[in-house]
Design a protein around this motif. Structure first.
Motif, PDB file in Angstrom:
ATOM      1  N   GLY A 198       0.714  -1.289   0.069  1.00 58.50           N
ATOM      2  CA  GLY A 198       0.000   0.030   0.012  1.00 58.50           C
ATOM      3  C   GLY A 198       0.846   1.057   0.152  1.00 58.50           C
ATOM      4  O   GLY A 198       0.528   2.167  -0.426  1.00 58.50           O
ATOM      5  N   PHE A 199       1.952   1.308   0.857  1.00 54.89           N
ATOM      6  CA  PHE A 199       2.940   2.320   0.779  1.00 54.89           C
ATOM      7  C   PHE A 199       3.492   2.515  -0.430  1.00 54.89           C
ATOM      8  O   PHE A 199       3.680   3.809  -1.074  1.00 54.89           O
ATOM      9  N   TYR A 200       3.776   1.446  -1.259  1.00 56.13           N
ATOM     10  CA  TYR A 200       4.750   1.544  -2.417  1.00 56.13           C
ATOM     11  C   TYR A 200       3.877   2.158  -3.447  1.00 56.13           C
ATOM     12  O   TYR A 200       4.277   2.951  -4.315  1.00 56.13           O
ATOM     13  N   PHE A 233       1.057   4.081  -3.047  1.00 53.28           N
ATOM     14  CA  PHE A 233       0.199   5.018  -2.359  1.00 53.28           C
ATOM     15  C   PHE A 233      -0.435   6.073  -3.400  1.00 53.28           C
ATOM     16  O   PHE A 233      -1.559   6.053  -3.372  1.00 53.28           O
ATOM     17  N   ASP A 234       0.364   6.748  -4.105  1.00 54.47           N
ATOM     18  CA  ASP A 234       0.057   7.623  -5.251  1.00 54.47           C
ATOM     19  C   ASP A 234      -0.922   7.136  -6.263  1.00 54.47           C
ATOM     20  O   ASP A 234      -2.338   7.592  -6.368  1.00 54.47           O
ATOM     21  N   LEU A 239      -4.389   6.430  -4.312  1.00 54.74           N
ATOM     22  CA  LEU A 239      -4.756   7.679  -3.806  1.00 54.74           C
ATOM     23  C   LEU A 239      -5.483   8.075  -5.189  1.00 54.74           C
ATOM     24  O   LEU A 239      -6.662   8.761  -4.991  1.00 54.74           O
ATOM     25  N   LYS A 297      -9.267  12.516  -0.655  1.00 55.15           N
ATOM     26  CA  LYS A 297      -7.604  12.322  -0.568  1.00 55.15           C
ATOM     27  C   LYS A 297      -6.990  12.433   0.839  1.00 55.15           C
ATOM     28  O   LYS A 297      -6.140  12.056   1.454  1.00 55.15           O
ATOM     29  N   TRP A 314      -5.491   7.656   4.476  1.00 54.77           N
ATOM     30  CA  TRP A 314      -4.680   6.873   5.472  1.00 54.77           C
ATOM     31  C   TRP A 314      -5.317   6.364   6.611  1.00 54.77           C
ATOM     32  O   TRP A 314      -5.041   5.250   7.215  1.00 54.77           O
TER      33      TRP A 314
END
Length: 498
Positions: free
Chosen positions: A99-101, A103-104, A107, A118, A122
């Protein structure tokens, strides 16, 4: 059924208190204090968190209930409890890293229609993680026959906290944005409180040792992840899809009728907390006749109680919406909220049909046949998503409600046929048909009129009259032997009968 009725009764009372508080929040406070936009936003975040929760929990809450009774010594049980708490990290860590990798990209996808999402995105994994571990520790309590406390936190505690936060918004103690963040804190506190109470019931001895029957556990867990994902997508996936196709305010217009209809499933939720471990035990011991009896009892009892709740909602729905509209300012907004009435009927009927299947889910998930049904559930989720994508752009929230009705009905019917054909277990009796007939007749008799009074007074008077008629006819025709016995018991205490 003694312990079932006892704890189910307590859980039902607690759950209805929670739903009453939630009803006040949903029907009046959320729309008026937060407004459609932030009401929809908070609902979207919680629904999305609920959808990803099974991935974080990786089915440990159900795995714990199924396998706990199979361990004979305290040492084995303690080792297994440790395993259920620590094992989910093997899924949580990689999921969060992915999810972090991305993320963009995530989003951009989730906020393409509604940019307001937006800023709060998180919160979805954070609340989902809190929900996952809350369910695990709640299962910890259930296997020790302490389901009431966890149910109180889940049904009353969370909704009471939302009530106080909404009052805080009204008095400008917190902003509407602050309400969204504070909701995440509430879910974290619910997790912590439940965890420490679970530890007080049985003190943990954390040691990550693999149980002897690891293969069976992991196989079961994989399918339970599918099961939980299917159930939660059917429950909340429609709100996620609405966010992708319509302005986020439409989630608020949809959330009210779906919450009202969800009240119908409360008896099932309450009884499930205590019936599930009993079902697991009977299935493990191959007690077919006892299981068949329990299946029939849960079916007719839930049908009778759920039918009463459904009738109470359906025959009062017009007056109930008068209450909702009284708190709104503009005519356009009133018309938008009013479009939710047909949604109540469609979602309500789907909940009622699922409810009369009794402990169907508990039976399926404690047999060797659960794999096929879960794969069928995955297909139905795909169908649900497809139907929502087709009907939402055309019919809006009505299209989403119809997609949900069709999907849940097909899924429930498939599970029923599977249990009947494969396990030779039957939930229905002649009382089932009698109950359906009584429910239909009473609905027709009560829906076509209302008291010409204030909505609250009208609802109260009509509900009292409905209760008297419904209870009398169900008692007279002996729809449920167990419920008749409970009524007789209280009538004897009140010296109304010998």
């Amino acid at each position: 059924m003694g312990i079932v009725l006892n704890q189910s009764f307590k859980n039902t009372i607690i759950t209805y208190i929670g739903f009453a508080i939630g009803g006040i929040n949903t029907i009046y406070l959320y729309p008026v204090f937060l407004g459609a936009t932030y009401y929809a936003l908070s609902n979207y975040i919680l629904s999305s968190a609920n959808v990803i929760m099974p991935i974080f929990a990786i089915g440990m809450q159900n795995t714990l209930v199924k396998f706990y009774s199979q361990y004979k010594t305290n040492e084995e049980r303690s080792r297994f409890l440790s395993f259920t708490v620590l094992f989910p990290f093997l899924a949580i860590i990689p999921v969060l890293m992915i999810g972090f990798y991305f993320f963009d990209e995530i989003l951009l996808f989730l906020s393409k229609k509604n940019l307001i999402v937006k800023k709060f995105i998180w919160l979805i994994p954070f609340i989902g993680l809190c929900m996952a571990y809350f369910e695990i520790f709640y299962a910890w309590l259930r296997v020790h026959m302490h389901s009431v406390f966890g149910n109180f936190i889940k049904e009353v505690g969370l909704r009471s906290a939302s009530l106080f936060l909404l009052i805080g918004v009204y008095y400008n103690w917190i902003t509407v944005e602050g309400f969204v963040y504070a909701t995440a804190v509430v879910y974290f506190l619910a997790l912590v409180i439940t965890m420490f109470y679970a530890f007080s019931i049985q003190k943990p001895k954390f040691q990550f040792e693999i149980p002897e029957n690891t293969k069976d556990i992991l196989t079961y867990t994989f399918y339970i992840i599918l099961s939980g994902s299917v159930a939660n997508l059917l429950l909340d996936g429609d709100k996620m899809i609405l966010n992708q196709y319509m302005k986020i305010e439409n989630i608020a217009y949809y959330a009210i009728p779906t919450y009202i209809a969800l009240v119908i499933s409360v008896p099932s939720r309450s009884m499930h907390q205590i019936v599930y471990p009993i079902t697991a035990k009977l299935m493990h011991e191959n007690k077919h006749d006892e299981m068949n009896t329990l299946y029939k009892k849960t079916s007719i009892n839930l049908q009778m109680v759920g039918g009463y709740v459904m009738l109470g909602i359906f025959v009062n729905i017009n007056k109930l919406y008068e209450l909702i509209l009284n708190g709104l300012k503009t005519e356009d907004e009133k018309l938008l909220y009013l479009s939710g009435i047909p949604v109540v009927f469609m979602i309500g009927l789907s909940k009622y049909f699922d409810l009369i299947l009794g402990n169907n889910n508990a039976i399926i998930f404690n047999t060797k046949y659960y794999r096929m049904v879960l794969f069928l559930g995955v297909l139905l989720v795909i169908l649900t998503i497809g139907l929502n994508m087709i009907f939402i752009p055309i019919y809006g929230i009505m299209g989403s409600a119809f997609a949900t009705l069709l999907s849940i009905t097909l899924y429930s019917l498939a599970k029923l046929l599977f249990v009947v054909k494969k396990l030779d277990l039957y939930p229905f009796t002649k009382q089932t048909l009698h109950s359906l007939a009584l429910t239909l007749v009473i609905f027709v008799a009560f829906y076509v009129w209302d008291f010409p009074f204030n909505p609250i007074i009208s609802i109260v008077l009509k509900s009292i009259l409905l209760t008297l008629v419904y209870v009398y006819l169900n008692y007279k025709f002996v729809i449920s032997i167990e419920i008749n016995q409970v009524i007789n018991k209280y009538m004897k205490k009140m010296k109304l009968m010998k």
